[in-house]
Motif scaffolding. Structure first.
Motif, PDB file in Angstrom:
ATOM      1  N   GLY A 209      55.247  17.326  44.727  1.00  0.00           N
ATOM      2  CA  GLY A 209      55.391  16.319  43.681  1.00  0.00           C
ATOM      3  C   GLY A 209      55.652  14.932  44.253  1.00  0.00           C
ATOM      4  O   GLY A 209      55.049  13.936  43.820  1.00  0.00           O
ATOM      5  N   LYS A 210      56.525  14.857  45.245  1.00  0.00           N
ATOM      6  CA  LYS A 210      56.815  13.572  45.891  1.00  0.00           C
ATOM      7  C   LYS A 210      55.580  13.020  46.598  1.00  0.00           C
ATOM      8  O   LYS A 210      55.347  11.813  46.621  1.00  0.00           O
ATOM      9  CB  LYS A 210      57.961  13.733  46.889  1.00  0.00           C
ATOM     10  N   LEU A 211      54.813  13.946  47.161  1.00  0.00           N
ATOM     11  CA  LEU A 211      53.603  13.539  47.867  1.00  0.00           C
ATOM     12  C   LEU A 211      52.643  12.831  46.921  1.00  0.00           C
ATOM     13  O   LEU A 211      52.057  11.791  47.252  1.00  0.00           O
ATOM     14  CB  LEU A 211      52.938  14.774  48.479  1.00  0.00           C
ATOM     15  N   VAL A 212      52.496  13.386  45.723  1.00  0.00           N
ATOM     16  CA  VAL A 212      51.606  12.782  44.734  1.00  0.00           C
ATOM     17  C   VAL A 212      52.168  11.453  44.237  1.00  0.00           C
ATOM     18  O   VAL A 212      51.443  10.465  44.095  1.00  0.00           O
ATOM     19  CB  VAL A 212      51.385  13.748  43.551  1.00  0.00           C
ATOM     20  N   GLU A 213      53.473  11.409  43.992  1.00  0.00           N
ATOM     21  CA  GLU A 213      54.091  10.177  43.498  1.00  0.00           C
ATOM     22  C   GLU A 213      53.945   9.028  44.480  1.00  0.00           C
ATOM     23  O   GLU A 213      53.883   7.866  44.090  1.00  0.00           O
ATOM     24  CB  GLU A 213      55.575  10.418  43.205  1.00  0.00           C
ATOM     25  N   ASN A 214      53.876   9.366  45.769  1.00  0.00           N
ATOM     26  CA  ASN A 214      53.794   8.334  46.805  1.00  0.00           C
ATOM     27  C   ASN A 214      52.375   8.071  47.283  1.00  0.00           C
ATOM     28  O   ASN A 214      52.176   7.364  48.277  1.00  0.00           O
ATOM     29  CB  ASN A 214      54.670   8.726  48.004  1.00  0.00           C
ATOM     30  N   LEU A 215      51.401   8.650  46.594  1.00  0.00           N
ATOM     31  CA  LEU A 215      50.015   8.441  47.002  1.00  0.00           C
ATOM     32  C   LEU A 215      49.621   6.977  46.874  1.00  0.00           C
ATOM     33  O   LEU A 215      49.994   6.292  45.923  1.00  0.00           O
ATOM     34  CB  LEU A 215      49.069   9.282  46.133  1.00  0.00           C
ATOM     35  N   THR A 216      48.884   6.518  47.863  1.00  0.00           N
ATOM     36  CA  THR A 216      48.307   5.178  47.800  1.00  0.00           C
ATOM     37  C   THR A 216      46.820   5.293  48.102  1.00  0.00           C
ATOM     38  O   THR A 216      46.362   6.287  48.665  1.00  0.00           O
ATOM     39  CB  THR A 216      48.959   4.222  48.823  1.00  0.00           C
ATOM     40  N   GLU A 217      46.079   4.283  47.752  1.00  0.00           N
ATOM     41  CA  GLU A 217      44.648   4.296  47.989  1.00  0.00           C
ATOM     42  C   GLU A 217      44.290   3.541  49.256  1.00  0.00           C
ATOM     43  O   GLU A 217      43.125   3.184  49.474  1.00  0.00           O
ATOM     44  CB  GLU A 217      43.917   3.708  46.777  1.00  0.00           C
ATOM     45  N   ASP A 218      45.287   3.291  50.106  1.00  0.00           N
ATOM     46  CA  ASP A 218      45.046   2.544  51.333  1.00  0.00           C
ATOM     47  C   ASP A 218      44.166   3.306  52.306  1.00  0.00           C
ATOM     48  O   ASP A 218      43.396   2.724  53.058  1.00  0.00           O
ATOM     49  CB  ASP A 218      46.379   2.197  52.015  1.00  0.00           C
ATOM     50  N   ASP A 219      44.314   4.619  52.330  1.00  0.00           N
ATOM     51  CA  ASP A 219      43.552   5.447  53.261  1.00  0.00           C
ATOM     52  C   ASP A 219      42.519   6.256  52.484  1.00  0.00           C
ATOM     53  O   ASP A 219      42.669   7.451  52.250  1.00  0.00           O
ATOM     54  CB  ASP A 219      44.490   6.372  54.031  1.00  0.00           C
ATOM     55  N   ALA A 220      41.448   5.591  52.086  1.00  0.00           N
ATOM     56  CA  ALA A 220      40.445   6.230  51.235  1.00  0.00           C
ATOM     57  C   ALA A 220      39.732   7.369  51.946  1.00  0.00           C
ATOM     58  O   ALA A 220      39.260   8.315  51.308  1.00  0.00           O
ATOM     59  CB  ALA A 220      39.422   5.189  50.766  1.00  0.00           C
TER      60      ALA A 220
END
Length: 307
Positions: A209-220
């Motif tokens: 869950g934390k992994l998803v909450e911290n997702l960014t699109e910086d590393d496409a």
């Protein structure tokens, strides 16, 4: 002597490989031999067998790897040392990937010597390089789905180490560590291991869950694979009907956002897994989720509609 980054050119490639392997035994030629072997490891089909069966070679690689333990604790790692250790670990991965050396490799408990690099909380470049290279070895073992390998990994407490990498690593480390967890969960032993202790199951679901909450699109580049493995882990966990209500409370429903659907829309299998996952969890939500088999449009989520 080995001069520069080359070895004598011979008409017998194994002879050249043996020459380089012999160069690992001497401190004068070790660094150059290690570099050439690492860069050409995919071109040498029998390299894993030669490394494993060459007298003293694995001991040399192990010595290089363990030499980083003390600097790892004192933040004294140099770029040169990190390069050598990563090269040695890459050769470990070569041995771990080969069907003839994989089981002897785990019977000798070689992977555990990489765990200190997985358990560090530092995410600076040098530490991340050691982390991702070490994860590559474990990932090579996990992807085979050999019951003996899975049983070994579970016995070494790989779960906590991977969860730590998912928390502190960069996107690529998070992707590989999530892949390892997913591959272990695919086995019945792995799934059972996860559910034996409530604390262990909660740790996995909360970490995802934390992994998803911290997702960014910086590393496409790595994001589609990371999303794929996260969905796979959740889907496997959702097969346990008894714990679905708890899983639902930790599941990041932002997964239904259009931006994530658009990232994975090119993979029908992942979209189908996401639909199935949401269907498995729908009874735990206060609203109704309709799962359809219709393909998503450019403006829709992947076949999931929430009224």
């Amino acid at each position: 002597m080995i001069s520069g980054a080359t070895a004598p050119v011979t008409s017998n490639p194994p002879a050249r490989v043996r020459y380089l392997i012999q160069g690992l035994a001497s401190e004068e030629t070790r660094e150059q031999s290690l570099d050439v072997l690492c860069k050409n490891r995919l071109a040498y089909g029998n390299l894993a067998v030669l490394l494993w069966n060459s007298f003293g070679t694995m001991r040399v690689l192990l010595k290089i790897i363990t030499s980083a333990y003390r600097p790892l604790l004192s933040d004294g790692l140099t770029e040169r040392a990190v390069t050598q250790v990563c090269n040695a670990i890459a050769l470990f991965q070569c041995v771990a990937s080969h069907p003839n050396t994989r089981i002897p490799f785990i019977r000798a408990t070689m992977p555990v010597y990489l765990y200190p690099f997985l358990n560090t909380m530092n995410n600076e470049r040098s530490y991340e390089c050691l982390r991702i290279t070490s994860l590559g070895v474990i990932g090579s073992l996990a992807k085979v789905q050999d019951p003996k390998v899975i049983e070994y990994l579970l016995s070494t407490q790989i779960f906590p180490s991977c969860l730590r990498c998912m928390e502190v690593g960069k996107t690529l480390s998070r992707t590989v560590s999530t892949f390892i967890i997913y591959r272990i969960l695919l086995s019945e032993k792995g799934l059972k291991y996860c559910f034996i202790l409530a604390e262990r199951y909660l740790s996995v679901s909360q970490c995802l869950g934390k992994l998803v909450e911290n997702l960014t699109e910086d590393d496409a580049e790595n994001l589609p694979q990371l999303l794929k493995h996260i969905i796979g882990c959740y889907l496997r966990l959702s097969e346990n009907k008894r714990t679905r209500p708890q899983l639902s409370s930790y599941f990041p429903w932002k997964f239904l956002d259009h931006k994530y659907a658009n990232i994975i829309r090119s993979d029908p299998k992942v979209l189908a897994d996401l639909r199935q996952l949401v269907c498995n969890l729908r009874t735990s939500k206060s609203f109704t989720i309709h799962c359809t088999d219709e393909p998503p449009t450019s403006s829709d989520s992947p076949g999931l509609s929430i009224p």
